[in-house]
Design a protein around this motif. Structure first.
Motif, PDB file in Angstrom:
ATOM      1  N   ARG A   3       0.835  -1.189   0.000  1.00  0.00           N
ATOM      2  CA  ARG A   3       0.000   0.000   0.000  1.00  0.00           C
ATOM      3  C   ARG A   3       0.884   1.258   0.000  1.00  0.00           C
ATOM      4  O   ARG A   3       0.591   2.248  -0.643  1.00  0.00           O
ATOM      5  CB  ARG A   3      -0.921  -0.004   1.230  1.00  0.00           C
ATOM      6  CG  ARG A   3      -2.102   0.893   0.981  1.00  0.00           C
ATOM      7  CD  ARG A   3      -3.285   0.728   1.926  1.00  0.00           C
ATOM      8  NE  ARG A   3      -3.179  -0.300   2.940  1.00  0.00           N
ATOM      9  CZ  ARG A   3      -3.309  -0.032   4.244  1.00  0.00           C
ATOM     10  NH1 ARG A   3      -3.490   1.215   4.665  1.00  0.00           N
ATOM     11  NH2 ARG A   3      -3.266  -0.993   5.115  1.00  0.00           N
ATOM     12  N   MET A   4       1.980   1.164   0.713  1.00  0.00           N
ATOM     13  CA  MET A   4       2.868   2.311   0.793  1.00  0.00           C
ATOM     14  C   MET A   4       3.463   2.624  -0.576  1.00  0.00           C
ATOM     15  O   MET A   4       3.536   3.773  -0.997  1.00  0.00           O
ATOM     16  CB  MET A   4       4.001   2.011   1.775  1.00  0.00           C
ATOM     17  CG  MET A   4       4.070   3.031   2.879  1.00  0.00           C
ATOM     18  SD  MET A   4       5.096   2.523   4.222  1.00  0.00           S
ATOM     19  CE  MET A   4       6.691   2.408   3.513  1.00  0.00           C
ATOM     20  N   LEU A   5       3.875   1.558  -1.276  1.00  0.00           N
ATOM     21  CA  LEU A   5       4.490   1.755  -2.581  1.00  0.00           C
ATOM     22  C   LEU A   5       3.528   2.362  -3.579  1.00  0.00           C
ATOM     23  O   LEU A   5       3.926   3.096  -4.468  1.00  0.00           O
ATOM     24  CB  LEU A   5       5.006   0.416  -3.115  1.00  0.00           C
ATOM     25  CG  LEU A   5       6.399   0.025  -2.611  1.00  0.00           C
ATOM     26  CD1 LEU A   5       6.740  -1.368  -3.093  1.00  0.00           C
ATOM     27  CD2 LEU A   5       7.432   1.034  -3.080  1.00  0.00           C
ATOM     28  N   TYR A   6       2.249   2.019  -3.413  1.00  0.00           N
ATOM     29  CA  TYR A   6       1.269   2.531  -4.371  1.00  0.00           C
ATOM     30  C   TYR A   6       0.688   3.866  -3.954  1.00  0.00           C
ATOM     31  O   TYR A   6       0.012   4.516  -4.725  1.00  0.00           O
ATOM     32  CB  TYR A   6       0.164   1.497  -4.597  1.00  0.00           C
ATOM     33  CG  TYR A   6       0.614   0.397  -5.512  1.00  0.00           C
ATOM     34  CD1 TYR A   6       0.556   0.572  -6.908  1.00  0.00           C
ATOM     35  CD2 TYR A   6       1.107  -0.802  -5.013  1.00  0.00           C
ATOM     36  CE1 TYR A   6       0.994  -0.420  -7.753  1.00  0.00           C
ATOM     37  CE2 TYR A   6       1.542  -1.788  -5.859  1.00  0.00           C
ATOM     38  CZ  TYR A   6       1.484  -1.610  -7.240  1.00  0.00           C
ATOM     39  OH  TYR A   6       1.915  -2.588  -8.077  1.00  0.00           O
ATOM     40  N   SER A   7       0.943   4.256  -2.707  1.00  0.00           N
ATOM     41  CA  SER A   7       0.370   5.510  -2.227  1.00  0.00           C
ATOM     42  C   SER A   7       1.024   6.691  -2.928  1.00  0.00           C
ATOM     43  O   SER A   7       2.251   6.814  -2.934  1.00  0.00           O
ATOM     44  CB  SER A   7       0.572   5.617  -0.708  1.00  0.00           C
ATOM     45  OG  SER A   7       0.808   6.965  -0.380  1.00  0.00           O
ATOM     46  N   PRO A   8       0.259   7.541  -3.524  1.00  0.00           N
ATOM     47  CA  PRO A   8       0.836   8.668  -4.253  1.00  0.00           C
ATOM     48  C   PRO A   8       1.550   9.647  -3.332  1.00  0.00           C
ATOM     49  O   PRO A   8       2.358  10.446  -3.789  1.00  0.00           O
ATOM     50  CB  PRO A   8      -0.372   9.324  -4.922  1.00  0.00           C
ATOM     51  CG  PRO A   8      -1.569   8.744  -4.301  1.00  0.00           C
ATOM     52  CD  PRO A   8      -1.204   7.532  -3.541  1.00  0.00           C
ATOM     53  N   LYS A   9       1.268   9.574  -2.034  1.00  0.00           N
ATOM     54  CA  LYS A   9       1.926  10.501  -1.114  1.00  0.00           C
ATOM     55  C   LYS A   9       3.309  10.001  -0.712  1.00  0.00           C
ATOM     56  O   LYS A   9       4.269  10.751  -0.633  1.00  0.00           O
ATOM     57  CB  LYS A   9       1.069  10.671   0.151  1.00  0.00           C
ATOM     58  CG  LYS A   9       0.059  11.786  -0.030  1.00  0.00           C
ATOM     59  CD  LYS A   9      -0.502  12.205   1.302  1.00  0.00           C
ATOM     60  CE  LYS A   9      -1.618  13.231   1.121  1.00  0.00           C
ATOM     61  NZ  LYS A   9      -2.708  13.016   2.062  1.00  0.00           N
ATOM     62  N   TYR A  13       8.676   9.792  -2.124  1.00  0.00           N
ATOM     63  CA  TYR A  13       9.763   9.903  -1.145  1.00  0.00           C
ATOM     64  C   TYR A  13      10.649   8.666  -1.154  1.00  0.00           C
ATOM     65  O   TYR A  13      11.864   8.728  -0.976  1.00  0.00           O
ATOM     66  CB  TYR A  13       9.192  10.157   0.253  1.00  0.00           C
ATOM     67  CG  TYR A  13       8.525  11.511   0.346  1.00  0.00           C
ATOM     68  CD1 TYR A  13       9.310  12.668   0.459  1.00  0.00           C
ATOM     69  CD2 TYR A  13       7.147  11.646   0.275  1.00  0.00           C
ATOM     70  CE1 TYR A  13       8.724  13.910   0.507  1.00  0.00           C
ATOM     71  CE2 TYR A  13       6.547  12.893   0.322  1.00  0.00           C
ATOM     72  CZ  TYR A  13       7.341  14.029   0.441  1.00  0.00           C
ATOM     73  OH  TYR A  13       6.769  15.257   0.481  1.00  0.00           O
ATOM     74  N   ILE A  14      10.004   7.510  -1.370  1.00  0.00           N
ATOM     75  CA  ILE A  14      10.802   6.283  -1.428  1.00  0.00           C
ATOM     76  C   ILE A  14      11.723   6.315  -2.636  1.00  0.00           C
ATOM     77  O   ILE A  14      12.881   5.929  -2.572  1.00  0.00           O
ATOM     78  CB  ILE A  14       9.873   5.048  -1.470  1.00  0.00           C
ATOM     79  CG1 ILE A  14       9.091   4.984  -0.163  1.00  0.00           C
ATOM     80  CG2 ILE A  14      10.694   3.774  -1.675  1.00  0.00           C
ATOM     81  CD1 ILE A  14       8.090   3.867  -0.104  1.00  0.00           C
TER      82      ILE A  14
END
Lengths: 298, 450
Positions: A3-9, A13-14
């Motif tokens: 979910r983090m990888l797909y989160s546009p927010k 940053y990653i």
């Protein structure tokens, strides 16, 4: 995780994290460390805080001014040599003159010096400018009936040799920068200029130059920094960091001499801090004046 | 439009990184692989491996040969030496960085005398060798140990005394009707040089701009130093002015000139000597090895004599140069390394090898008097030189001085300034001697924060 990888927010940053980490570890932390070290007296086994004593020493140090003067002079001369000439050559290469195949060869040939090791090049140039009558440069001036010259022992001739190395090495690189800029200019502009009856010079001045301004700004910025931070060319041309009468001593050369050769890292850090301040003092006003910090017009 | 601009900038930035990394990575590789070389002794079973750095390839040969003898004599503590030969500046800089960062230093390293003081600043990372040297100390020229000592601790062991002597090319001099044995004082030297120049148009001696061998010699003869007694810079002392006046006198009388390369011990100068452009050199004794290596054509034509002196000299000669071999105290096998190095550099076998292999004037003066060694007709140095190299040494044996200055922590700065600026000012640009020295004095005071 997914979910983090797909989160546009979070994702952006990653993606920039590796760059930020590299910057922090290899650039920002040494920078801060240098500032701290510049206020210390460092000898093996003991570090004492000396406040601004290193900077006071620097103000009274004649050799530092010699180094500063040499670096400034070198920077200014390289700006005059390494911006107009490569720009002109790039425009020629980009023009319709001549066959493409020859121009491609020319382009590669000009870029080769940037790929050779400065160490090897330095030795070759040192031999070219050697003071013996059989050295290449002395044979050339000898053909005009001039006595052999001690090229690397006089300030003017030594400086000329240094600029020769710089021109030889960086012309090709700057041509490539400018070529990249030139090829991004849409042909429509030139066609429009033709319709308006512009001549070659007017096209160059009113279309080409404004269009490659970002490239120009970039090249000037790195040339200012590169000129002030020059070390290797001088080191190699004189076969070490100690040229006669310090005619080839640069700021970084002086930093190296104090920090590495004389093991006075505190004082050397002070030299480094001053170099940083000078570079920023030149580059920031230049970037502001050329509008780099303004938001891009839409 | 915006996209294109972005593409341009990205391309330019990409190329910039490429160009920068290309030049950054290319350099160190080229240096270490092209100029450095590893010399490893043949594998020894059950031996302790010791890594050693040096800047002279001949030294590497000396260490590996000594290790073989050591292993025969000490089967219970065999050593295996891996020598890394690096260029002069590189080696010292790398060692400095390794010791400062606490990583990557070798077990043993050669450190040149001119660079030594900066390695003994603060709390030295070098081991105190006093104990290891104790068994050999009695026969050794003490001044050469003092050179590498600080606060009663001994940090380095030298190869040689490096007594400064004069080398004359007798063939060239005889052709000009000059007998080198009549040259005793600097006045004689100047007179002979002027006469030589008149007859041949070439120079007898050198005045150097990139090394201060002759200045050191003259200071020892005049009883001067580069520093005051309390260790402050004093390069415009009356002795220094007199020394440079003598050398400038040589240049003005055409008895000497600045050689290519700025001093005799450079590749360029060897070329000039081979051309016959200079007929003499006033250099430390180790210059013998340069004659054999770089001027083989002069075999049996070079004579060695005591150096020219001033009237009533304090000392006739001075130890010039030197290489202190040091042991890193944090090394895993520091004790063994110290024992081996003390034996190799101070023991009798080592001192004999130093002469036979390297042509140096060994530290142990017992060896100087041993005719079997010094007059060995098979020895390549005995064969090369016209007279026996030990003749002049024995003549001046009791008058080989030592400058206290060489152990001063600021000596590297003094050397650096003299050899880049001051000597060039005086011999190349005719700056008046006092002006040049006053300038040097104030530059050094500023630089050293005195």
């Amino acid at each position: 995780m997914r979910r983090m990888l797909y989160s546009p927010k979070v994702a952006p940053y990653i993606f920039v994290l590796p760059f930020v980490l590299t910057l922090a570890i290899f650039w920002v932390s040494p920078l801060i460390k240098s500032f701290i070290m510049s206020t210390q007296d460092i000898i093996p086994g003991s570090v004492t805080n000396v406040g601004l004593a290193n900077f006071e020493r620097l103000i009274g140090d004649r050799l530092f001014y010699v180094a500063l003067g040499n670096s400034m002079k070198y920077m200014i001369f390289t700006l005059f040599l390494l911006i107009p000439i490569p720009l002109l050559l790039a425009v020629l290469i980009n023009s319709k003159l001549g066959s493409d195949r020859i121009k491609a060869v020319f382009k590669s040939v000009m870029f080769i010096p940037a790929l050779t090791s400065v160490v090897v090049a330095g030795i070759v140039f040192r031999l070219i400018f050697s003071e013996s009558p059989t050295a290449l440069m002395n044979q050339i001036v000898g053909a005009f009936g001039i006595e052999p010259v001690k090229w690397l022992k006089n300030s003017e001739t030594g400086f000329m040799a240094l600029l020769t190395v710089a021109s030889w090495r960086w012309t090709g690189v700057n041509i490539l920068y400018f070529l990249a800029g030139l090829q991004a200019i849409p042909n429509d502009y030139y066609e429009a200029a033709d319709l308006d009856g512009a001549n070659a010079w007017q096209k160059f001045w009113h279309v080409t130059v404004p269009q490659i301004k970002p490239t120009l700004v970039f090249v000037v910025t790195i040339s200012v920094y590169g000129g002030l931070a020059m070390f290797l060319e001088s080191f190699m041309l004189w076969g070490g960091n100690n040229s006669p009468q310090n005619i080839g001593l640069t700021i970084v050369g002086y930093l190296y001499r104090q920090g590495i050769e004389k093991n006075d890292l505190g004082y050397a850090s002070a030299v480094g801090v001053v170099l940083l301040i000078i570079v920023l003092a030149i580059n920031i006003p230049q970037l502001i004046a050329t509008g780099t910090f303004k938001k891009e017009e839409r | 439009m915006k996209l294109k601009k972005f593409a341009t900038a990205a391309l330019a930035a990409g190329m910039a990184t490429l160009a920068l990394t290309a030049c950054n990575t290319a350099t160190p590789d080229a240096e270490t692989t092209a100029e450095g070389s590893m010399i490893t002794q043949e594998a020894v079973e059950g031996a302790t491996e010791l890594e050693l750095w040096t800047f002279v390839e001949l030294h590497a040969q000396f260490y590996t040969e000594m290790a073989e003898i050591w292993n025969e004599e000490n089967p219970d503590k065999k050593v295996q030496i891996a020598v890394n030969v690096l260029p002069y500046d590189d080696m010292h800089n790398k060692l400095q960085i390794a010791l400062t960062s606490g990583q990557g230093a070798p077990d043993i390293s050669d450190i040149e005398a001119g660079k030594f003081p900066q390695f003994t600043q603060g709390t030295p990372a070098l081991m105190d060798l006093t104990e290891a040297a104790a068994p050999y100390r009695d026969d050794i020229v003490e001044a050469r140990l003092d050179l590498f000592s600080k606060d009663d601790a001994l940090y380095g062991l030298d190869f040689h005394v490096g007594a400064t002597v004069a080398f004359y090319n007798t063939e060239l001099l005889e052709a000009a009707g000059i007998d080198y044995t009549t040259i005793k004082t600097w006045d004689d030297y100047q007179e002979a040089g002027a006469e030589y120049f008149e007859k041949t148009g070439k120079y007898l001696g050198t005045v150097d701009t990139s090394a201060a061998w002759q200045e050191g010699l003259l200071l020892a003869q005049l009883g001067g130093e580069y520093f005051t007694e309390d260790g402050k810079v004093n390069v415009n002392s009356p002795e220094m002015i007199e020394a440079l006046t003598i050398l400038k006198g040589l240049q003005d009388a055409n008895a000497a000139a600045v050689p290519p390369g700025g001093q005799p011990d450079t590749e360029e100068a060897f070329g000039a000597y081979n051309n016959g452009d200079f007929a003499a050199a006033v250099m430390p004794f180790w210059f013998t090895s340069r004659y054999l290596a770089y001027m083989p054509d002069f075999a049996e034509k070079i004579a060695i004599a005591p150096p020219p002196t001033v009237e009533n000299p304090v000392n006739i000669s001075v130890g010039g140069g030197g290489t202190g071999t040091a042991v890193m105290k944090d090394g895993e096998n520091a004790e063994l390394a110290a024992e081996f190095i003390a034996w190799a550099k101070l023991g009798t076998e080592g001192n004999i090898s130093t002469w036979e292999l390297l042509g140096f004037d060994p530290l142990n003066t017992e060896v100087w008097a041993d005719q079997e060694i010094t007059h060995n007709p098979e020895n390549k140095f005995v064969k090369y030189f016209q007279n026996n190299p030990f003749e002049p040494l024995l003549e001046i044996q009791d008058s080989i001085g030592h400058l206290e200055s060489f152990t001063n922590g600021s000596m590297p700065s003094v050397n650096n300034l003299l050899n880049t600026q001051t000597l060039n000012d005086i011999f190349e640009n005719d700056v008046p001697i006092e002006d040049a020295l006053n300038q040097a004095q104030s530059d050094l005071q500023n630089e050293l924060g005195e």
